[in-house]
Design an enzyme around this catalytic site. Structure first.
Site, mmCIF file in Angstrom:
data_model
loop_
_atom_site.group_PDB
_atom_site.id
_atom_site.type_symbol
_atom_site.label_atom_id
_atom_site.label_comp_id
_atom_site.label_asym_id
_atom_site.label_seq_id
_atom_site.Cartn_x
_atom_site.Cartn_y
_atom_site.Cartn_z
ATOM 1 C CG HIS A 275 -5.779 -2.107 0.323
ATOM 2 N ND1 HIS A 275 -4.832 -2.164 -0.668
ATOM 3 C CD2 HIS A 275 -5.256 -1.285 1.271
ATOM 4 C CE1 HIS A 275 -3.788 -1.406 -0.335
ATOM 5 N NE2 HIS A 275 -4.023 -0.872 0.837
ATOM 6 C CG ASP B 3 -6.446 -3.611 -3.248
ATOM 7 O OD1 ASP B 3 -7.204 -2.637 -3.058
ATOM 8 O OD2 ASP B 3 -5.251 -3.619 -2.926
ATOM 9 C CB SER C 60 -0.935 -0.061 1.211
ATOM 10 O OG SER C 60 -1.913 0.925 1.174
#
Lengths: 366, 366
Positions: free
Chosen positions: A340, A307, A140
């Protein structure tokens, strides 16, 4: 570790007399070639792996990934976790004293970017006597830092592992960040970011911010599987607009409450802003291939099918730009239901992939 | 129109001495067989079509769809728009006096459901002397009402047109509603729903609620096309966590501000709760085919490819359940980039589809 010297920031401001909290795992080898830097995302810290003695349930946030015998094996690698500047887990942040004024920074803490964090991490590594990283690894926002390392210090990174990340945030992601920030900033307890002076915390805003985050880090599928339309209590509806009726509501409220007890509101603003700003292609009129031309590292990119905040499409943009530059790139798109959040979870394919990349590619030292 | 008689609600409560605001367009034919009821979604009203005299820009919310010569042609059909109970555009809602107490309802306004709205609409039609609807038509939450009409009054609806809707909300949708409600309820100006007494409005919460709504009603693609990462002012970054930096932030703040000036906070809670509660399959252990067995109407279902809050998959669930019951169903999945908002927008394929359904199927009277 304390740093007295001023660190020039992208904004033009500087920060001086700051501390960086960090942890290391494993042993640095004789030629200092086995260091792996792990970069953290929004609400994580330098505490990447292991448990603190006498503190059960204090596992690091990537403890499934990093440790002796784990995919990033600390019997082989010397792993470093650093808490980023502006965070709230030990490194200097908005809750600390501004040496220029003697007052708590609050909203006056300078805006820090992914590039600034990387510069600060590079200084820390210099102090540790590490000239070159075997690998930099992050998911991320952490993946953005890993990517930025290869552009800011191309000759000091051999491998970059960029998981569930993106070359920049799209409008929808900026939008979600902005709503979360507005919830915090418009909380009457925020006091323009100087709430510490008032002995209050803008918990309402933090709760809302966290609830939004939680929804968007999960996939539709996993939410339906985990909560669906299940009621919290029995079968009868209460017909209330304010009471909890569905399990998902109860879960979100709990997560929001928990987060508002420990996370700093100014840190939330800073970190979401760093996400918004990251955009290496910006200085190249949006041409990512041109932006990544500087990179010299070998790359592993990983994305997860469900995601929707850092979708596979965004990882593929990075892969394409690296291939345009004839970089050595491996890419895996993992079909996982968890959205995610998958980058933090145990998935055998994902874990095996990271393990085999570190064993077969990163561990070829010298 | 005033209704003195108590309306029994699903919650077990009743509401009496209430008003319903409505508008009609076109002329009811001699055998009263050309009536089309239009049901509204979250922030719309009975003002479906046309402009008010001397008030430019006062077009109804579905003015592109309904009017003389338009897809639902008011030269042929007698169209009725009703503002739902609990709304804030003329029908009795939380801002009105509770006849039992003489005080403003506020948070004491009873929870109303899709089924309650349909019951109230049916009473209105009885007063207007309309025994059978040629069609009931709605998008999103309005589509839920159209579907519910076919179950509550199967013999009084010939056609149901259900656009961008779902047989119930999934966990993610409930979650977004819950965050919006928490933002409102935790706003210090909410005062437990009795803010009218305090002469304030929980604008902070309403703004956040609307911003979340706006993000989720648009598609990722349309947000990127419309805003992307465009900065609001020139090319230089401001490096600020609180100022507007990106166009998308400016747009969202503007939409939030505008909404908080006119929308009632208690209405927002009520309407999102009605969305959460709607679930005709609930009384049938989740079996939608069984739940829809009562329906006698012919159906047109429409969904839009990029609508991620009321996705095509959800419309197909309804189509399948109707086909299981051998109902006459037409279904169109329109490849449109606009997300959930597409149901309100001009798309030639969509408009032509509705036009041809009304011309070729609904207009066969008697």
């Amino acid at each position: 570790m304390h740093f007295a010297d001023a660190l020039p920031l992208q904004s033009g401001k500087v920060i001086r007399d700051y501390n960086l909290a960090f942890e290391t795992y494993g042993t640095l080898n004789a030629d200092r070639s086995n260091a792996v830097l792990v970069c953290h995302a929004l609400n994580a810290s330098h505490h990447v792996a292991g448990e603190y003695e006498g503190q059960p349930k204090s596992e690091g946030w990537w403890d499934n990934m990093i440790g002796p015998g784990k995919p990033v094996d600390t019997n082989t690698f010397f792993v470093i976790g650093v808490n980023n500047l502006g965070s709230c887990f030990g490194s200097t942040g908005p809750m600390h004293l501004n040496p220029d004024t003697g007052e708590v920074y609050g909203a006056d803490f300078p805006v820090v970017t992914v590039e600034d964090w990387v510069t600060a991490q590079a200084r820390l590594l210099e102090r540790l006597g590490i000239a070159t990283l075997a690998a930099v690894l992050g998911g991320s926002l952490g993946g953005m830092q890993a990517l930025s390392w290869t552009l800011q210090y191309p000759d000091r990174v051999r491998h970059a592992v960029v998981v569930a990340s993106a070359p920049n945030l799209n409008a929808e992601n900026i939008a979600f960040n902005e709503v979360a920030r507005r919830a915090i900033v418009t909380d009457p307890d925020f006091h323009g970011g100087h709430f510490y002076r008032h002995g209050v915390v803008p918990k309402r805003g933090l709760r809302i911010a966290r609830m939004i985050g939680h929804i968007t880090y999960l996939s539709d599928d996993v939410m339906n599987a985990k909560f669906g339309r299940q009621l919290r209590e029995g079968l009868a509806l209460k017909y209330s607009t304010q009471d909890v009726e569905f399990q998902i509501e109860s879960y979100l409220r709990y997560q929001g409450d928990k987060f508002s007890d420990y996370f700093d509101a100014n840190t939330y603003l800073l970190i979401t802003r760093a996400l918004d700003y990251f955009d290496p292609a910006r200085a190249h009129a949006g041409d990512l291939s041109q932006a990544l031309a500087k990179a010299r590292a070998n790359f592993l990119l990983v994305s997860f099918s469900t995601d929707w905040r850092f979708s596979p499409r965004r990882s593929r943009e990075i892969v394409k730009a690296l291939l345009d530059n004839r970089r050595d790139v491996s890419y895996a798109e993992i079909d996982a239901p968890h959205g995610h959040d998958a980058f933090l979870l145990d998935d055998a394919r994902y874990m095996n992939l990271i393990r085999s990349y570190f064993e077969s590619k990163v561990a070829r030292f010298g």
